[in-house]
Design a protein around this motif. Structure first.
Motif, mmCIF file in Angstrom:
data_model
loop_
_atom_site.group_PDB
_atom_site.id
_atom_site.type_symbol
_atom_site.label_atom_id
_atom_site.label_comp_id
_atom_site.label_asym_id
_atom_site.label_seq_id
_atom_site.Cartn_x
_atom_site.Cartn_y
_atom_site.Cartn_z
ATOM 1 N N ASP A 40 0.807 -1.218 0.000
ATOM 2 C CA ASP A 40 0.000 0.000 0.000
ATOM 3 C C ASP A 40 0.840 1.267 0.000
ATOM 4 O OD1 ASP A 40 -2.402 -1.276 -0.154
ATOM 5 O OD2 ASP A 40 -2.786 -1.291 2.000
ATOM 6 N N ALA A 41 1.943 1.266 0.750
ATOM 7 C CA ALA A 41 2.774 2.470 0.816
ATOM 8 C C ALA A 41 3.351 2.809 -0.562
ATOM 9 C CB ALA A 41 3.903 2.279 1.830
ATOM 10 N N ALA A 42 3.820 1.784 -1.277
ATOM 11 C CA ALA A 42 4.357 2.010 -2.620
ATOM 12 C C ALA A 42 3.258 2.444 -3.586
ATOM 13 C CB ALA A 42 5.052 0.752 -3.128
ATOM 14 N N LEU A 43 2.069 1.878 -3.432
ATOM 15 C CA LEU A 43 0.958 2.271 -4.295
ATOM 16 C C LEU A 43 0.557 3.719 -4.047
ATOM 17 C CD1 LEU A 43 -1.279 -0.933 -4.143
ATOM 18 C CD2 LEU A 43 0.116 -0.152 -6.063
ATOM 19 N N SER A 44 0.602 4.149 -2.791
ATOM 20 C CA SER A 44 0.283 5.552 -2.501
ATOM 21 C C SER A 44 1.320 6.472 -3.125
ATOM 22 C CB SER A 44 0.214 5.776 -0.991
ATOM 23 O OG SER A 44 1.492 5.632 -0.387
ATOM 24 N N THR A 45 2.570 6.008 -3.209
ATOM 25 C CA THR A 45 3.609 6.797 -3.875
ATOM 26 C C THR A 45 3.282 6.963 -5.358
ATOM 27 O OG1 THR A 45 5.307 6.042 -2.325
ATOM 28 C CG2 THR A 45 6.068 6.890 -4.441
ATOM 29 N N ARG A 46 2.773 5.903 -5.970
ATOM 30 C CA ARG A 46 2.403 5.997 -7.383
ATOM 31 C C ARG A 46 1.224 6.945 -7.579
ATOM 32 N NH1 ARG A 46 3.240 -0.041 -10.015
ATOM 33 N NH2 ARG A 46 4.804 -0.786 -8.550
ATOM 34 N N VAL A 47 0.253 6.862 -6.671
ATOM 35 C CA VAL A 47 -0.949 7.682 -6.821
ATOM 36 C C VAL A 47 -0.637 9.165 -6.631
ATOM 37 C CG1 VAL A 47 -3.208 8.192 -5.813
ATOM 38 C CG2 VAL A 47 -2.511 5.821 -6.165
ATOM 39 N N TYR A 48 0.267 9.484 -5.744
ATOM 40 C CA TYR A 48 0.527 10.891 -5.439
ATOM 41 C C TYR A 48 1.839 11.381 -6.054
ATOM 42 C CZ TYR A 48 -3.391 10.420 -2.284
ATOM 43 O OH TYR A 48 -4.642 10.185 -1.782
ATOM 44 N N GLU A 49 2.958 10.800 -5.663
ATOM 45 C CA GLU A 49 4.253 11.295 -6.116
ATOM 46 C C GLU A 49 4.420 11.139 -7.626
ATOM 47 O OE1 GLU A 49 6.524 12.792 -4.359
ATOM 48 O OE2 GLU A 49 5.679 12.551 -2.349
ATOM 49 N N GLN A 50 4.112 9.957 -8.142
ATOM 50 C CA GLN A 50 4.400 9.698 -9.552
ATOM 51 C C GLN A 50 3.384 10.360 -10.476
ATOM 52 O OE1 GLN A 50 5.424 5.652 -10.438
ATOM 53 N NE2 GLN A 50 6.775 5.458 -8.677
ATOM 54 N N LEU A 80 12.250 5.168 -3.809
ATOM 55 C CA LEU A 80 11.209 5.877 -3.066
ATOM 56 C C LEU A 80 10.098 4.919 -2.639
ATOM 57 C CD1 LEU A 80 9.961 8.479 -1.997
ATOM 58 C CD2 LEU A 80 8.990 8.878 -4.266
ATOM 59 N N SER A 81 9.717 3.991 -3.518
ATOM 60 C CA SER A 81 8.699 2.999 -3.165
ATOM 61 C C SER A 81 9.185 2.122 -2.014
ATOM 62 C CB SER A 81 8.365 2.136 -4.385
ATOM 63 O OG SER A 81 7.770 2.900 -5.406
ATOM 64 N N LEU A 82 10.450 1.701 -2.081
ATOM 65 C CA LEU A 82 11.025 0.884 -1.010
ATOM 66 C C LEU A 82 11.031 1.654 0.305
ATOM 67 C CD1 LEU A 82 12.501 -1.645 -0.001
ATOM 68 C CD2 LEU A 82 14.641 -0.617 -0.806
ATOM 69 N N LEU A 83 11.413 2.928 0.252
ATOM 70 C CA LEU A 83 11.446 3.754 1.457
ATOM 71 C C LEU A 83 10.048 3.912 2.046
ATOM 72 C CD1 LEU A 83 13.112 5.570 3.354
ATOM 73 C CD2 LEU A 83 12.693 7.465 1.775
ATOM 74 N N ASN A 108 7.482 1.827 1.740
ATOM 75 C CA ASN A 108 7.077 0.555 2.342
ATOM 76 C C ASN A 108 7.744 0.341 3.694
ATOM 77 O OD1 ASN A 108 5.346 -0.264 0.284
ATOM 78 N ND2 ASN A 108 6.981 -1.209 -0.891
ATOM 79 N N GLN A 109 9.036 0.632 3.764
ATOM 80 C CA GLN A 109 9.761 0.437 5.024
ATOM 81 C C GLN A 109 9.232 1.369 6.111
ATOM 82 O OE1 GLN A 109 13.964 0.838 4.364
ATOM 83 N NE2 GLN A 109 14.151 -1.163 3.368
ATOM 84 N N PHE A 110 8.929 2.606 5.729
ATOM 85 C CA PHE A 110 8.437 3.567 6.716
ATOM 86 C C PHE A 110 7.073 3.131 7.252
ATOM 87 C CE2 PHE A 110 6.379 7.495 8.100
ATOM 88 C CZ PHE A 110 7.367 8.021 8.914
ATOM 89 N N LEU A 111 6.201 2.646 6.369
ATOM 90 C CA LEU A 111 4.887 2.186 6.811
ATOM 91 C C LEU A 111 5.023 0.955 7.709
ATOM 92 C CD1 LEU A 111 1.812 2.426 6.678
ATOM 93 C CD2 LEU A 111 1.852 0.979 4.637
ATOM 94 N N ASP A 112 5.881 0.003 7.320
ATOM 95 C CA ASP A 112 6.086 -1.192 8.136
ATOM 96 C C ASP A 112 6.625 -0.815 9.520
ATOM 97 O OD1 ASP A 112 5.234 -2.729 6.061
ATOM 98 O OD2 ASP A 112 7.233 -3.287 5.364
ATOM 99 N N LEU A 113 7.561 0.130 9.545
ATOM 100 C CA LEU A 113 8.136 0.557 10.815
ATOM 101 C C LEU A 113 7.080 1.219 11.686
ATOM 102 C CD1 LEU A 113 10.616 0.994 12.625
ATOM 103 C CD2 LEU A 113 11.056 3.119 11.389
ATOM 104 N N ASN A 114 6.244 2.035 11.067
ATOM 105 C CA ASN A 114 5.201 2.730 11.821
ATOM 106 C C ASN A 114 4.184 1.754 12.407
ATOM 107 O OD1 ASN A 114 3.748 5.192 12.657
ATOM 108 N ND2 ASN A 114 2.224 4.538 11.166
#
Length: 573
Positions: free
Chosen positions: A118-128, A197-200, A202-208
């Motif tokens: 989901d975190a990577a998908l949100s990056t695609r929806v907004y950042e990309q 950025l997608s990897l970052l 995902n990692q940030f969401l998992d950590l949170n």
């Protein structure tokens, strides 16, 4: 036209398809570009006339000044209009694209995880999606100018000086060549940047989400180190993109400056009558020299601007690859399935599974099963991990249609049912309730619409959560995070039950609602469910093989099949 379509890459075809949505806007930008080209020629004529008259006759031409000033102001107005139209078109394209992505991911449901987290998908929806802005705002309008303006200037220069014409023709391809050469490197760098950025994300969401568990295990330092390494890698890729962008700009400026200097050197030596092949003769007049010298920077300006914007194209193509992947991930076309006509719904049970099975990726996700659920029945579904409990939920939620057999809803095949209307009848309570950043009120009303204070209080009282919410400093307007900061697991589940009550759904699907709770809290949640679900149809997925006393049916699912236990009937499938 067909040849151009055939040689386009998938990314270019995708971007062109989005651009066609704003065809009228970009056509207006092109016509304004035509006017700009003529304004450039007119301005050069006026300024050249002013300079030559001052130098030769010590006079000032008002007509020439009026021409130059008018052309200048027309250029400014045209440039402003082009920027506004392009920006509006870009906003419209990105808004519609983002809406398409969100709608598509909503339809995919859990299947979206086959694409990415989901975190990577949100990056695609907004950042990309936002990464396309420079492409549609600057690059697309510039593509037409880089063709029409230099061509117009070449036509205007040819009758005056064939040498200057030759310099322009020879040097322009070099600028384009180096622009493309550096641009390909930028494309690779942009793709790597988006990947990191997608990897970052995902990692940030998992950590949170797992911070509490990491603290308990004493692994916060290791998690911080991993996140820091990824952040450093993202920093390196970002600087690499910027380095290539500056390299591209510097290279184009160098070649453009050298080309302009060649024209200036030719004109200077010509006016001094010192050209090696034409000593003692001036090849052009002073007016023509000023005219050519003024047009030289204008000839290379669109090329330089396109070079500066070319990395926007590469960035957009890199983003388009990931965006197109999301939109290209589709479910089985429902219309391709055999439609089963509805029977007399007055005589049918609410839900019937008739020889239902599902095979995906070469393995059985769901073994053949046959069972029925009457309206108002409450089913306790337990079983082994991997036996198909979650897969059954996925089918019922309408996120998978490539199953064998049939799922009848009041006698109608689920595939032929209006999926939106079906989902309005469902309340979904997952293992971990999903929340958004906002207030408790906003989360309770999410996807439901505005509810009165009395409705909210009544639902919370039935879910035995009103006392907790009422004690909070801001009550219903207390902000909570996506992780439900400040509330316990049991309280979050009670809020989920209240939200289900507010939805007025008559069918509740619950996936391990007590899995993360202690035994005492789990018993309290089950007691609440018993009270609030009377008259509703429930399917509760659980690993606990011992059903609660109030369940009407107990289904045990194993990797061999389904065993159904009811008060009066027992069926093995």
């Amino acid at each position: 036209m067909d040849m151009k379509k055939r040689i386009k890459s998938p990314e270019q075809a995708f971007l062109s398809g989005l651009q066609s949505q704003e065809g009228n806007g970009y056509r207006m930008v092109k016509w304004l570009g035509v006017l700009m080209a003529f304004a450039i020629i007119a301005q050069a004529i006026g300024l050249a006339k002013i300079c030559s008259d001052l130098a030769l006759h010590n006079s000032f031409s008002l007509d020439a000044a009026a021409l130059a000033a008018s052309a200048f102001f027309i250029k400014v107005i045209i440039q402003y209009a082009r920027e506004q139209i392009s920006a509006a078109s870009s906003r419209s394209i990105r808004f519609n694209l983002r809406q398409r992505l969100i709608d598509h991911l909503t339809r995919l449901g859990p299947n979206r995880l086959h694409i990415d987290e989901d975190a990577a998908l949100s990056t695609r929806v907004y950042e990309q999606v936002d990464a396309l802005d420079d492409y549609y705002t600057r690059y697309v309008p510039q593509v037409f100018l880089v063709t029409f303006v230099p061509l117009t200037i070449l036509i205007a220069v040819a009758p005056v000086s064939w040498v200057a014409f030759g310099i322009f023709v020879v040097t322009a391809p070099l600028v384009i060549f180096f622009m493309i050469l550096v641009g390909h490197k930028a494309a690779q760098a942009n793709r790597k940047q988006f990947s990191v950025l997608s990897l970052l994300s995902n990692q940030f969401l998992d950590l949170n989400q797992g911070l509490a568990e990491l603290k308990r295990l004493g692994q916060t330092n290791a998690a911080r180190e991993r996140l820091s390494l990824t952040a450093h890698e993202y920093q390196k890729t970002t600087m690499g993109v910027l380095r290539l962008a500056f390299l591209s700009t510097g290279t184009l400026e160098l070649f453009s400056s050298v080309a302009i200097a060649m024209v200036a050197l030719y004109l200077g030596l010509g006016l001094l009558e010192q050209l090696p092949w034409q000593v003692g003769v001036a090849p052009v007049s002073l007016f023509a020299a000023f005219y050519l010298l003024l047009l030289a920077p204008e000839f290379y300006l669109p090329l330089r601007q396109l070079g500066n914007d070319y990395h926007a194209k590469q960035k957009a193509e890199a983003a388009a690859t990931d965006i197109a992947e999301v939109l290209g991930h589709t479910q089985t076309d429902r219309t391709s399935q055999t439609t089963i006509a509805c029977a007399d719904t007055t005589k049918q049970c609410l839900i019937k599974f008739d020889s239902l099975s599902w095979r995906q990726g070469g393995r059985d996700r769901l073994k053949p099963m046959t069972a029925t659920i009457q309206s108002g029945e409450r089913v306790w579904l337990s079983g082994q991990s991997g036996s198909g409990k979650s897969s059954l939920m996925t089918v019922l939620l309408g996120f998978e249609h490539d199953y064998v057999g049939s799922v009848l809803i009041s006698g109608c095949e689920l595939r032929s049912t209006n999926i939106e209307q079906w989902r309005k009848r469902l309340a979904w309570l997952p293992q971990k309730p999903e929340w958004v950043q906002g207030t408790i009120r906003q989360n309770l009303e999410l996807g439901i619409g505005r509810r009165s204070e009395n409705d909210l209080r009544f639902a919370l009282e039935r879910a035995q959560c009103w006392a907790v919410v009422n004690k909070l400093p801001l009550g219903l307007d207390t902000p909570i995070s996506e992780a439900g900061t400040g509330l316990s697991g049991g309280q979050m589940q009670r809020l989920s039950i209240a939200r289900a009550l507010l939805s007025e759904a008559d069918i509740w699907l619950l996936d391990e609602p007590c899995s993360s709770l202690d035994n005492e809290t789990a018993d309290q949640i089950l007691d609440i469910l018993d009270q609030v679900s009377v008259g509703k149809t429930l399917i509760i997925v659980s690993h606990d093989t011992h059903p609660v006393r109030w369940a009407d049916q107990h289904w045990f699912m194993s990797k061999e099949g389904l065993h159904v236990e009811a008060q009066t009937v027992t069926t093995d499938v």
